[in-house]
Scaffold this active site. Sequence first.
Site, mmCIF file in Angstrom:
data_model
loop_
_atom_site.group_PDB
_atom_site.id
_atom_site.type_symbol
_atom_site.label_atom_id
_atom_site.label_comp_id
_atom_site.label_asym_id
_atom_site.label_seq_id
_atom_site.Cartn_x
_atom_site.Cartn_y
_atom_site.Cartn_z
ATOM 1 N N ARG A 50 31.665 -0.747 18.095
ATOM 2 C CA ARG A 50 31.168 0.195 19.308
ATOM 3 C C ARG A 50 31.009 0.763 18.287
ATOM 4 O O ARG A 50 31.575 1.895 20.175
ATOM 5 C CB ARG A 50 32.247 -0.064 20.223
ATOM 6 N N CYS A 85 20.243 17.718 26.969
ATOM 7 C CA CYS A 85 20.397 17.055 28.969
ATOM 8 C C CYS A 85 20.852 15.148 28.244
ATOM 9 O O CYS A 85 20.998 15.133 29.720
ATOM 10 C CB CYS A 85 19.235 16.895 29.070
ATOM 11 N N GLY A 128 18.743 14.889 34.700
ATOM 12 C CA GLY A 128 17.484 14.747 34.882
ATOM 13 C C GLY A 128 16.708 15.768 36.038
ATOM 14 O O GLY A 128 17.104 14.694 36.831
ATOM 15 N N ASP A 129 15.659 15.882 35.355
ATOM 16 C CA ASP A 129 14.725 16.663 36.242
ATOM 17 C C ASP A 129 13.356 14.641 36.709
ATOM 18 O O ASP A 129 12.773 14.801 35.659
ATOM 19 C CB ASP A 129 13.762 17.256 35.020
ATOM 20 N N ASN A 182 12.033 10.465 28.907
ATOM 21 C CA ASN A 182 13.239 10.192 28.640
ATOM 22 C C ASN A 182 13.203 8.459 28.680
ATOM 23 O O ASN A 182 13.018 8.278 27.717
ATOM 24 C CB ASN A 182 14.592 10.946 29.129
ATOM 25 N N HIS A 216 18.505 14.160 39.682
ATOM 26 C CA HIS A 216 17.550 15.277 40.919
ATOM 27 C C HIS A 216 16.109 15.408 40.747
ATOM 28 O O HIS A 216 15.435 15.293 39.991
ATOM 29 C CB HIS A 216 18.309 16.926 40.284
#
Length: 318
Positions: free
Chosen positions: A180, A200, A222-223, A231, A261
């Site tokens: 993990r 980011c 996140g744009d 991404n 966003h």
Amino acid sequence: MATLEQPYLDLLSKIMSEGHDKEDRTGTGTRSLFGAQMRFDLNDGFPILTTKKIPFGLIKSELLWFLRGDTNIRFLLEHNNHIWDEWAFKNWVESNEYQGPDMTNFGLRSQQDPEFKRIYQEEMKKFDQKVLEDQTFAEKYGNLGDVYGAQWRHWQKREGGFIDQIQNVIDQIKKTPYSRRLIVSAWNPEDVPTSALPPCHVLFQFYVNDGCLSLQLYQRSGDMFLGVPFNIASYALLVNLVARETGLKPGEFIHTLGDAHIYKNHFNQVKELLNRSAYDAPMLWLNPDKKLVQDFEMKDIKLINYRHHGTIKAPVAV
């Protein structure tokens, strides 16, 4: 094959209808939601948007750039990739050595003033050319600091030396696949102030089950219109590359976002995108003669049957 981008389209729609309007660092303004998640089954194809054209060559070259441990845009420019140009250019025009036209707030001004946009594009072209031709200049102004490539491959240790997180996690997957602790982090608080853009996509974790390799990404910011589609495809490609080296099948890509966003000057583009119908996802081809992540080149990675709508242009907030 199946339509894979529905989770992305659903999240765009939800942000537009339920998001909170906020001011932001760039001065553009956003509509955002906090704590969103999308899941993509990589057995159903490759999750690249079909509702607009995504230049897969840029995704390939950027990921290979990260995996090289590179932080200088010169490699990207050599592959006609201009994703990171603005960040390096910002360092140049804010330096004492820059003697050209005033480039203050060039991101917003180039959207509002056609004459300034022309001047800005000329200065950017000269900058890119100098990075390609002048090694000394490239080393000073083409370097973005300790961004993804540095943190993934050369995480600096306090006592000296570095950690290669990518090789470490690949070795761990091979030796202890049910661990993990299969984690790679790009967020180093000490380096954040000196990075061109603090990471980011902050952290990702691998998960092995029934011979399949999955990956969950945590992205702090996140744009959604411009950045997140890249991404999604980039990390889906990363899963496939690591699965190849570790002898596993690609499983699932889970994309968890902090501040998801949409910039206010992307609203019209988002509405246009949401009015389009998605096509079936393409398939990913990896050169069967290549196994190690570090050995893959641009020619070794291709999309098969990528059908898509046209490009939708939108300004980058810098």
